[in-house]
Design an enzyme around this catalytic site. Sequence first.
Site, PDB file in Angstrom:
ATOM      1  CG  ASP A  26      43.283  -3.598  32.640  1.00  0.00           C
ATOM      2  OD1 ASP A  26      42.418  -2.741  32.534  1.00  0.00           O
ATOM      3  OD2 ASP A  26      43.092  -4.794  32.869  1.00  0.00           O
ATOM      4  CD  GLU A  82      42.747 -10.302  42.510  1.00  0.00           C
ATOM      5  OE1 GLU A  82      42.423 -11.433  42.070  1.00  0.00           O
ATOM      6  OE2 GLU A  82      43.028  -9.338  41.767  1.00  0.00           O
ATOM      7  CG  PHE A 142      35.477 -10.048  41.476  1.00  0.00           C
ATOM      8  CD1 PHE A 142      35.308  -8.897  42.233  1.00  0.00           C
ATOM      9  CD2 PHE A 142      36.120  -9.948  40.244  1.00  0.00           C
ATOM     10  CE1 PHE A 142      35.769  -7.677  41.787  1.00  0.00           C
ATOM     11  CE2 PHE A 142      36.581  -8.726  39.794  1.00  0.00           C
ATOM     12  CZ  PHE A 142      36.414  -7.585  40.558  1.00  0.00           C
ATOM     13  CB  ALA A 147      34.576  -5.641  36.490  1.00  0.00           C
ATOM     14  CD  GLN A 148      29.143  -3.541  35.354  1.00  0.00           C
ATOM     15  OE1 GLN A 148      28.938  -2.541  36.040  1.00  0.00           O
ATOM     16  NE2 GLN A 148      29.345  -3.474  34.049  1.00  0.00           N
ATOM     17  NE  ARG A 189      34.671  -0.883  40.664  1.00  0.00           N
ATOM     18  CZ  ARG A 189      34.247   0.365  40.602  1.00  0.00           C
ATOM     19  NH1 ARG A 189      33.960   1.007  41.704  1.00  0.00           N
ATOM     20  NH2 ARG A 189      34.135   0.967  39.458  1.00  0.00           N
ATOM     21  CG  ASP A 244      38.296  -5.564  28.347  1.00  0.00           C
ATOM     22  OD1 ASP A 244      37.915  -4.634  29.079  1.00  0.00           O
ATOM     23  OD2 ASP A 244      39.092  -6.449  28.701  1.00  0.00           O
TER      24      ASP A 244
HETATM   25  N1  LIG Z   1      38.268 -11.602  44.018  1.00  0.00           N
HETATM   26  C1  LIG Z   1      37.765 -10.450  44.463  1.00  0.00           C
HETATM   27  N2  LIG Z   1      36.821 -10.456  45.411  1.00  0.00           N
HETATM   28  C2  LIG Z   1      36.314  -9.295  45.851  1.00  0.00           C
HETATM   29  N3  LIG Z   1      36.664  -8.092  45.431  1.00  0.00           N
HETATM   30  C3  LIG Z   1      37.621  -8.016  44.498  1.00  0.00           C
HETATM   31  C4  LIG Z   1      38.210  -9.181  43.966  1.00  0.00           C
HETATM   32  N4  LIG Z   1      39.116  -8.810  43.035  1.00  0.00           N
HETATM   33  C5  LIG Z   1      39.070  -7.475  43.008  1.00  0.00           C
HETATM   34  N5  LIG Z   1      38.186  -6.981  43.864  1.00  0.00           N
HETATM   35  C6  LIG Z   1      37.841  -5.581  44.101  1.00  0.00           C
HETATM   36  O1  LIG Z   1      37.230  -5.039  42.946  1.00  0.00           O
HETATM   37  C7  LIG Z   1      37.951  -3.929  42.476  1.00  0.00           C
HETATM   38  C8  LIG Z   1      37.858  -3.838  40.981  1.00  0.00           C
HETATM   39  O2  LIG Z   1      38.498  -4.957  40.364  1.00  0.00           O
HETATM   40  P1  LIG Z   1      38.766  -4.954  38.815  1.00  0.00           P
HETATM   41  O3  LIG Z   1      39.312  -6.259  38.409  1.00  0.00           O
HETATM   42  O4  LIG Z   1      37.595  -4.391  38.094  1.00  0.00           O
HETATM   43  O5  LIG Z   1      39.856  -3.849  38.675  1.00  0.00           O
HETATM   44  P2  LIG Z   1      41.368  -3.970  39.097  1.00  0.00           P
HETATM   45  O6  LIG Z   1      41.786  -5.384  38.948  1.00  0.00           O
HETATM   46  O7  LIG Z   1      41.559  -3.324  40.391  1.00  0.00           O
HETATM   47  O8  LIG Z   1      42.042  -3.051  38.059  1.00  0.00           O
HETATM   48  P3  LIG Z   1      42.315  -3.356  36.524  1.00  0.00           P
HETATM   49  O9  LIG Z   1      41.112  -2.820  35.824  1.00  0.00           O
HETATM   50  O10 LIG Z   1      43.535  -2.565  36.283  1.00  0.00           O
HETATM   51  O11 LIG Z   1      42.511  -4.821  36.351  1.00  0.00           O
HETATM   52  C9  LIG Z   1      39.349  -4.157  42.995  1.00  0.00           C
HETATM   53  O12 LIG Z   1      40.061  -2.976  43.101  1.00  0.00           O
HETATM   54  C10 LIG Z   1      39.070  -4.758  44.359  1.00  0.00           C
HETATM   55  O13 LIG Z   1      38.753  -3.759  45.294  1.00  0.00           O
HETATM   56 MG   LIG Z   2      41.203  -6.716  36.993  1.00  0.00          MG
END
Ligand SMILES: Nc1ncnc2c1ncn2[C@@H]1O[C@H](COP(=O)(O)OP(=O)(O)OP(=O)(O)O)[C@@H](O)[C@H]1O
Ligand SMILES: [Mg+2]
Length: 696
Positions: A322, A363, A389, A391-392, A394, A538
């Site tokens: 990650d 964040e 928030f 991950a789908q 984003r 995961d």
């Molecule tokens: N709290 C949040 N509110 C809105 N958007 C967010 C928030 N946190 C992350 N994001 C957006 O969503 C994207 C994807 O986040 P995700 O957690 O899936 O991956 P990541 O944290 O960037 O990477 P990793 O998979 O290495 O943890 C981020 O790159 C950012 O642009």
């Molecule tokens: Mg993340």
Amino acid sequence: MSAGVRAAPLPPASQPPDPPASGDRKPGIFAPPLLRAALVASIRKLSPRAQARNPVMFVVYVGTFVTLLLTAQAAAQGRPWAYELTVTALLALTVLLANLAEGLAEARGKAQAASLRSAREDVTARRLTDGREETVPGALLRRGDLIVAGSGDLIPADGEIVEGLASVDESAITGESAPVIREAGTDHSGVTGGTRVLSDRIVVHVTSGAGESFLDRMIALVEGASRQKTPNEIALGILLSGLTLVFLLATVTLYPFTAYAGAPAAPVTLVALLVCLIPTTIGGLLPAIGIAGMDRALQANVIAGSGKAVEVAGDVDVLLLDKTGTITVGNRLATDFRPLPGVDPADLMRAALLSSLQDPTPEGRSIVALARERGVNAPEPAGAEFVEFSAQTRMSGVDFVTPAGPVSIRKGAGSRVADLARERGAAVPPELTGITDAMARGGATPLVVVENSRLLGAVALSDVIKPGIRDRFEQLRRMGLRTVMITGDNPLTAAAIAREAGVDSFLAEATPEDKLAMIREEQRGGRLVAMMGDGTNDAPALAQADVGLAMNSGTQAAREAGNMVDLDSDPTKLLEIIEIGKGLLITRGALTTFSVANDVAKYFAILPALFVTAYPDLGALNVMRLHSPASAVLSAVIFNALIIPALVPLALRGVPYRPMSASSLLGRNLLVYGLGGLLLPFVAIKVTDLLITPLF
Ligand SMILES: Nc1ncnc2c1ncn2[C@@H]1O[C@H](COP(=O)(O)OP(=O)(O)OP(=O)(O)O)[C@@H](O)[C@H]1O
Ligand SMILES: [Mg+2]
Ligand SMILES: [K+]
């Protein structure tokens, strides 16, 4: 203290990257209590069934009975029998010392596991039955029970929080004193038996009853009852058995030669010769080496589901990591607001703030903090509906209604928010990409903010690369591993971080499904894949990976899917596990080389001495000038027995190694352990011969 923790909750994933020092849990190899336990075990392991598990040592075991019979026969016939009895005693000693090596490894593992387990004994549990609370001994808990734990309570069993949030002191398990937050419905919902709730009240769904926790399973593995040989161990075992058979035939065919020459070798001598020639050193140390690998994982606070898991870690070709929290510190903090042309900076900051007021991620919290720092403050609108928030999507945000009409704010990954803005009928100004690209090239993550159909600008989230991670990737590369960073972040930020951290490649804008697909793809190419994770999404990837390291703080699904659990919940632990696995394979290889080289050397050390009576011409070959055939044989058998305990520290601690490619490592080990194994017996047998000569 708990009040402070509550006011400023710690992000659960931001524990220090360095694992706690494990030295305090490591007893000396020959510490008296361990030695005592190992001695008892070595007698217990004398049963034929236990011996039959190890073919090489079984030959020595049978040989001992044969020489015992020969001793009795000599005594019955009135011949001298001191030589026969000495050989018998030395062979019995060899068997015992091999058992002792295994016993020491087991005792060490058990001591470590016991110190972990002591934390969870004699705990009472508050069990919930039909909404009523009753106090029961922790030992009576079953999988599926619901228990309550409040401030000050010890959590009686492993489980998953189904209700509430608490700060938990996990120091009994991890040695780490900073409390962590565990919360229902998040990727940090897992709790471990023996840890203590510091504040608040949680309801926990018990996932393992008494005697079946991860720790219990690992203890059973170390104890040997449920220990199974790993594929590599089985392969090596077959090789060693083959060698043993060859030497058995070679020894048997020696007899006619000596008989033909008119001086037939004594049967006792032939048995002794056989034991010296077969690979008893590695045969005796093999189980200890395997157990030691599990011990070392446990010392690193990682609980392995099987010995195979640790071993496979040593063979891994690709490492999936990650970005956020593994390669970077994971405390992604807002550092800048960049409005689009024509947008009042205060509007951007206000919208970003409103959309983050209920965002519990680091964040979100940092956006609130930065906006307030810059003098923007806004109360939470009445009836605001927070959009979490994921991950789908984003994205995250908030919806509420003002007298002027409904307001919908979203913040998130640039491409997603731009798409959303278009859906809402907005034109995406060309300046937006300029802003986000500039942030991304600097390694920051841009979050774009949209309010209804108006794009406002972007927030920069900066993260810091973990100190030392570049060196570790460099080491892994020298060991021949490929590292791949997987992130949900955009390709530009991913590229910047990948370059700075020195990973070999990266996959950006990855969904959990992408992770699984990538693992399958690598595996189709015949490569072994390791990955770590903590979320329920995961879990499929953790199950698919050859080495799946789950964070102990993670969800139950993740912990069950992986084949290892890290009690410290430190994502970089995967690197350590790979080093432990490599160490295990290298130690086994080095000691096998040493053992076989030893056997070859013993052959040339003893044979001339044996045949010198039959073929006096062989005297020229008798370079060692040993006192007599009998002293030569006894010296070799003594050396053969004592080399086993002498190598126990190496077997348990592991052969020291430097990260390098497999082929240069092989070359180096052949030189050190092969050449060393060839020369050592000559010196040791000569010295022993000199020492025992006065006895003849
Ligand atoms: N709290 C949040 N509110 C809105 N958007 C967010 C928030 N946190 C992350 N994001 C957006 O969503 C994207 C994807 O986040 P995700 O957690 O899936 O991956 P990541 O944290 O960037 O990477 P990793 O998979 O290495 O943890 C981020 O790159 C950012 O642009
Ligand atoms: Mg993340
Ligand atoms: K041997």
